[in-house]
Motif scaffolding. Structure first.
Motif, short mmCIF file in Angstrom:
data_model
loop_
_atom_site.label_atom_id
_atom_site.label_comp_id
_atom_site.label_asym_id
_atom_site.label_seq_id
_atom_site.Cartn_x
_atom_site.Cartn_y
_atom_site.Cartn_z
N ALA A 1 0.82 -1.21 0.00
CA ALA A 1 0.00 0.00 0.00
C ALA A 1 0.86 1.26 0.00
O ALA A 1 0.51 2.26 -0.64
CB ALA A 1 -0.94 -0.01 1.21
N ALA A 2 1.96 1.23 0.73
CA ALA A 2 2.84 2.41 0.79
C ALA A 2 3.35 2.78 -0.60
O ALA A 2 3.38 3.97 -0.97
CB ALA A 2 4.01 2.14 1.73
N GLU A 3 3.74 1.78 -1.37
CA GLU A 3 4.21 2.04 -2.73
C GLU A 3 3.09 2.61 -3.60
O GLU A 3 3.31 3.50 -4.43
CB GLU A 3 4.73 0.74 -3.35
CG GLU A 3 5.18 0.88 -4.79
CD GLU A 3 5.53 -0.46 -5.43
OE1 GLU A 3 6.72 -0.80 -5.42
OE2 GLU A 3 4.59 -1.15 -5.90
N ALA A 4 1.88 2.09 -3.41
CA ALA A 4 0.75 2.48 -4.26
C ALA A 4 0.33 3.93 -4.08
O ALA A 4 -0.21 4.54 -5.01
CB ALA A 4 -0.44 1.55 -3.99
N VAL A 5 0.57 4.50 -2.89
CA VAL A 5 0.15 5.88 -2.64
C VAL A 5 1.32 6.84 -2.51
O VAL A 5 1.14 8.01 -2.18
CB VAL A 5 -0.74 5.97 -1.37
CG1 VAL A 5 -1.96 5.06 -1.50
CG2 VAL A 5 0.05 5.63 -0.11
N ALA A 6 2.52 6.37 -2.79
CA ALA A 6 3.73 7.16 -2.55
C ALA A 6 3.77 8.46 -3.32
O ALA A 6 4.35 9.45 -2.86
CB ALA A 6 4.97 6.32 -2.87
N ALA B 1 0.42 7.67 6.74
CA ALA B 1 1.84 7.48 7.03
C ALA B 1 2.72 8.21 6.02
O ALA B 1 3.81 8.67 6.35
CB ALA B 1 2.17 5.99 7.04
N GLN B 2 2.25 8.32 4.78
CA GLN B 2 3.02 8.97 3.72
C GLN B 2 3.17 10.46 3.98
O GLN B 2 4.17 11.07 3.63
CB GLN B 2 2.32 8.71 2.36
CG GLN B 2 3.04 9.23 1.13
CD GLN B 2 2.34 10.46 0.57
OE1 GLN B 2 2.04 11.40 1.28
NE2 GLN B 2 2.09 10.44 -0.73
#
Length: 252
Positions: free
Chosen positions: A8-13, A41-42
């Protein structure tokens, strides 16, 4: 084309400050909670969110709201979030309230390339006349920004209001099942607003409870074709099972 992101972190980075964002879900049903947590978190701030509601205190979009990450909300229901009310009435948050059916059609129209449409909803009210408080001045004692009046036109002797389609830079949605090409299936009330939000986003990120291989989904069961989806995040069993409701009731 394999659209699966590593996490998920990569998808919304790449979602920047000030981005417009359509978010699916109905209450807490079908909300893309994992993606929302990843976006929190981003660190993106100043977000302009389009969603039926803005989560609840401490859950869903309410997490972003509580940290002051949301600058503007376009929605139809805001009654489950005390922090939302506080920010709106104190002038910290801009809010455009839209009749629920109108909001759904504005998202669908934007995704379908329809710039505007006429609807009888809102005729004879401030929705059409204008003057709804979008933003209060600091302290909440004066209206700083009010809604504009809207064009009206008669069809078959009945007045209608002109409403504009909505498109956003990004969309976050949750699906029951999805394949690597982005074809999605929604389940029950999670089908409310998720497909429409996905259509409206230019870059749509979908978290799916069950990821399957291309060809495993029958074309007849696909609710949203992969053309509308750019990124897929496969949830773990624990993430997929972590679901909440606003109010728990017991009936004998």
């Amino acid at each position: 084309m394999d659209k699966v992101s590593t996490n998920a972190a990569e998808a919304v980075a790449d979602i920047p400050d000030g981005a417009s964002l359509a978010v699916g879900g109905f209450g807490l049903s079908g909300i893309p909670d994992v993606l929302i947590q990843a976006l929190h978190a981003q660190g993106a701030t100043g977000l302009k969110v389009v969603s039926n509601n803005c989560g609840v205190d401490g859950r869903g979009l309410g997490v972003l709201l509580a940290d002051g990450r949301i600058a503007r909300v376009t929605g139809s229901y805001v009654g489950e979030n005390k922090e939302f009310a506080r920010q709106y009435l104190s002038g910290e948050l801009e809010v455009e309230l839209v009749p629920q059916g109108t909001l759904a059609e504005r998202l669908r129209s934007g995704g379908a390339g329809i710039p505007a449409f006429y609807t009888p909803a809102g005729v004879g009210t401030q929705v059409a006349r204008g003057g709804l408080p979008w933003r209060y001045a600091a302290g909440g004692d004066m209206v700083a920004v009010a809604s504009p009046s809207k064009e009206t036109r008669d069809f078959a002797g009945r007045p209608h209001v002109l409403e504009h389609g909505i498109t956003t830079a990004y969309a976050l949605v949750r699906a029951w099942r999805g394949d690597r090409h982005g074809n999605l299936v929604f389940r029950r009330s999670a089908a409310n607003f998720n497909p429409l939000a996905a259509m409206a986003g230019r870059i749509t990120v979908a978290e799916v409870e069950e990821l399957v291989e291309p060809g495993e989904l029958s074309p007849d069961e696909v609710h949203l074709p992969g053309i509308f989806v750019q990124r897929i995040v496969a949830l773990t069993p624990v993430q997929a099972a972590d679901k909440h409701i606003e109010k728990r009731t017991v009936r004998i």
